[in-house]
Enzyme design. Structure first.
Site, PDB file in Angstrom:
ATOM      1  N   SER A 445       0.901  -1.296  -0.019  1.00 54.44           N
ATOM      2  CA  SER A 445      -0.140   0.078   0.022  1.00 54.44           C
ATOM      3  C   SER A 445       0.942   1.263   0.096  1.00 54.44           C
ATOM      4  O   SER A 445       1.928   1.371   0.640  1.00 54.44           O
ATOM      5  CB  SER A 445      -0.667   0.028   1.227  1.00 54.44           C
ATOM      6  OG  SER A 445      -1.875  -1.239   1.154  1.00 54.44           O
ATOM      7  N   ASP A 682      -8.672  -2.208   3.046  1.00 52.26           N
ATOM      8  CA  ASP A 682      -7.335  -2.440   2.342  1.00 52.26           C
ATOM      9  C   ASP A 682      -6.619  -3.545   3.135  1.00 52.26           C
ATOM     10  O   ASP A 682      -5.744  -3.127   4.138  1.00 52.26           O
ATOM     11  CB  ASP A 682      -6.532  -0.956   2.071  1.00 52.26           C
ATOM     12  CG  ASP A 682      -5.083  -1.750   1.177  1.00 52.26           C
ATOM     13  OD1 ASP A 682      -4.892  -2.788   0.710  1.00 52.26           O
ATOM     14  OD2 ASP A 682      -4.446  -0.577   1.179  1.00 52.26           O
TER      15      ASP A 682
END
Ligand code: FMN
Length: 684
Positions: A445, A682
């Site tokens: 990420s 996420d």
């Protein structure tokens, strides 16, 4: 933060995830295959490709990070071999589906289509299958001729477990297709993908013998590729030494342009310089690396919340142990040509190359071994004892778990144990290429903001070095240990001895100084379009990565007088003086955003009772509820297995207590937030 499991070579669904549906078709470009009747990419017509290549079964994969792709190749090869049915394996993105139903009537003797379908996001298809599912939903009318089987790849810690495998079956059967056997459900979450696959495959083969009256043969290895040692040498300019793709070897003018212009994707990465790297932990034994990739001078673009795919290479230790046990150490620099013996088979390796380059850059050698691999490698064992032991392990699930999986052995470790160090010189290198999974990019990420950090992409990666009880070695991740090596070399740190070492210079020193191949994967994990909307972010550990990006974005917005909503960030780690990521930066963001930013911390090892972000959420129940009433977006990033689920349950509890509603109403409220895209995850 890494999103890749394979990284650790182990565990979990996605102790990090990773990289990609990896159809590096272009990488095959340099090698001359033999008599390719319908070369790859020349036809999208399934009937034409299957007929021309005389194929009687088809395996199609929907894969984002390569797992479904690897299983589908394995399956196609075994199916062909066991039943003598020529089988083609294909990427769903490479074909049109209009004549899927006609395959069975137009291709003489056609038997079966098998789907390998992974699930992403909130029960969504991998990128390579979006069009296929669109076609099924909106255009496809009749599939009554289609006989199919399906194996879904998913993770039971996600709410929409194996949603796309389930959807494949329900949609195809709705259109009249016949499912052979049962839908197979592979579960990364329980770490049983391999055993789930084996059980499904064995069951399917039994059914096929009955239903299609197929005759089963003993499994014998039939090569689909041919390896020839070449007269070229490692110094020949056309030889690939592991360049990220063919364009990097000896680029023409046009190719040289594409090295900075892109487009960059899973077939063509950008070789990005790491300009800054630093250690974020204050610990002797644990490391977390902050790395900044310079993208100035390239067309590589990202937006806040996206993922960066890092293309790793294997460590020296893993490469040399692997070459050594195969008896290839002396020949590591010998140049080989890799040729396809089947026009529909495309090894993802640029050739000519060397044994070492193939092992270092293309093969997943540090991850777990599959039971199927052990069973099939037995035929090449150097001693009768090793052969008997390998065959036994291949057949006995529990023994395999006890002796291999639970000990975190990789392929080289296992071969070593089986033969007591005697080299396995009879394994054809073609078998190795065909049987060992391909090294995949690892996904992280992004922890920077495309608004405030236009020219660089930041990642935050905890280094995977696990010491398990009763395991005599440290279990390591590929990409994160590579980043640690870069950090140590770049900052000239001499008092830390890394567990693994790497060739940081890369092929032909092209990775000097401190460059790595990367590309960006778009994500749906995004800030609200209105910057004034409040956000609640739950990001323990490296789960804080995308939120650092969100906050930097809001700081940049506020600096240009845009009014920003409140950011309430919950961060957790072990100790405030050990693994508190970006501690000083957060102080700075607080100064800049004032009351618009608040950091709530949970330190799990500072008190007798462990404190996690979920506990802190409960303490802030009133405020969370008020912010949600004001339209706040709620974000969760980090561990899918426990944290993400607990966070959702705590939010339901907060809704119940603050809004005085029943559990079922509160659950619906949270579901509704997801539908409105105001609850985003996420997780890995
Ligand atoms: N599995 C599920 O069953 N449901 C999901 O919603 C889901 N979402 C995922 C999201 C991300 C970001 C990642 C990395 C994995 C997700 N998974 C989910 C697990 C994958 O489907 C599973 O790891 C699969 O083996 C990946 O196959 P592939 O490598 O072929 O893409």
């Amino acid at each position: 933060m890494a999103l890749d499991t394979l990284d650790l070579g182990v565990l979990v669904a996605i102790v990090l995830a990773i990289g990609i549906y990896f159809t590096k078709g272009s990488l095959w470009g340099k090698s001359d295959g033999e008599d390719v009747s319908v070369p790859r990419g020349s036809s999208r017509d399934l009937v034409e490709v299957l007929s021309t290549n005389n194929k009687k079964a088809l395996v199609l994969f929907a894969s984002q990070t390569g797992t479904a792709e690897d299983y589908s190749h394995k399956f196609a090869k075994e199916f062909q071999s066991r039943f003598s049915i020529p089988t083609m394996c294909g990427d769903l993105a490479d074909y049109d589906y209009e004549n899927l139903n006609e395959i069975f009537t137009s291709v003489d003797g056609f038997q079966l289509v098998v789907f390998f379908t992974a699930t992403y996001g909130e029960g969504e298809p991998p990128d390579n299958a979006v069009e296929f599912f669109d076609y099924l939903d909106n255009e496809c009318e009749d599939l009554s001729n289609l006989k199919f089987a399906c194996f879904g790849l998913g993770n039971s810690t996600y709410e929409f477990y194996n949603a796309m495998g389930k959807k494949t079956v329900s949609t195809l059967t709705e259109k009249g297709a016949t499912l052979v056997g049962e839908l197979g459900l592979g579960d990364d979450g329980r770490g049983t993908m391999d055993e789930d696959y084996m059980a499904w495959k064995d069951g399917l083969f039994d059914i096929l013998k009955d239903e299609l009256s197929l005759e089963e043969h003993e499994l014998v290895y039939e090569a689909q590729i041919k390896i020839e040692e070449s007269v070229l040498t490692i110094d020949s300019p056309e030889v690939s030494l592991g360049e990220p793709d063919a364009k990097y070897i000896n680029p023409s003018q046009e190719e040289a342009q594409s090295l900075t212009e892109g487009p960059f994707d899973h077939t063509h990465p950008y070789l990005a310089p790491i300009t800054i790297s630093r250690e974020l932990f204050n610990s002797d034994s644990r490391h977390c690396i902050h790395a900044e990739f310079d993208i100035s001078g390239s067309n590589l673009r990202y937006t806040t919340g996206d993922h960066l795919a890092i293309w790793p290479s294997n460590s020296n230790e893993h490469v040399f142990k692997f070459l050594d046990i195969l008896g290839l150490h002396e020949k590591k620099d010998v140049v080989i040509d890799i040729k396809s013996l089947d026009p529909t088979v495309h090894p993802h390796i640029i050739s000519p190359s060397t044994y070492e380059a193939v092992v270092r850059h293309y093969l997943e050698i540090s991850g777990p071994v599959s039971r199927q691999f052990v069973g099939s490698v037995a035929q090449f064992a150097p001693t009768e004892q090793a052969k008997a032991h390998a065959s036994k392990l291949g057949k006995d699930k529990d023994l395999f778990y006890e002796e291999v999986t639970s000990k975190y052995l990789n392929i080289a470790d296992l071969l070593h144990v089986l033969s007591d160090g005697v080299k396995w010189t009879s394994i054809p290198f073609a078998f190795i290429i065909e049987s060992v999974a391909h090294l995949q990019p690892r996904y992280y990420s992004i922890s920077s903001s495309s608004l405030s950090d236009k020219q660089s992409i930041h990642v935050t990666a905890v280094v995977e070095q696990e010491k398990y009880p009763n395991v005599d070695h440290i279990v390591t991740g590929v990409a994160t240990n590579l980043l640690l090596n870069i950090q140590l070399a770049q900052n000239k740190v001499s008092d830390v001895r890394p567990v693994l070492t790497y060739d940081l210079e890369g092929p032909r020193q092209k990775f000097t100084p401190f460059k790595l191949p990367v590309h960006v994967r778009r994500s749906t994990f995004k800030l609200p379009s209105n910057p004034a909307t409040p956000i609640i972010c739950i990001g323990p550990g490296t789960g804080v990565a995308p939120f650092r990006g969100f906050i930097r974005e809001r700081v940049a917005k506020a600096a240009s007088d845009v009014s920003v909503g409140k950011t309430l960030l919950f961060f957790g780690c072990r100790k405030s003086n050990e693994d508190f990521l970006y501690k000083d930066e957060f102080v700075d963001y607080s100064k800049k955003l004032g009351e618009k930013f608040e950091l709530v911390t949970a330190f799990s090892r500072e008190t007798a009772e462990k404190v996690y972000v979920q506990h802190k959420m409960l303490e802030r129940a009133k405020e969370i509820n008020e912010l949600l009433n004001e339209g706040a977006f709620f974000y969760v990033c980090g561990d899918a297995a426990r944290m993400a689920r607990d966070v959702q349950n705590v939010l339901i509890k907060i809704m119940m207590s603050e809004r005085k509603v029943t559990e079922s109403i509160a659950t619906d409220m949270v579901k509704n937030l997801r539908v409105l895209n105001r609850y985003q995850e996420d997780v890995w």
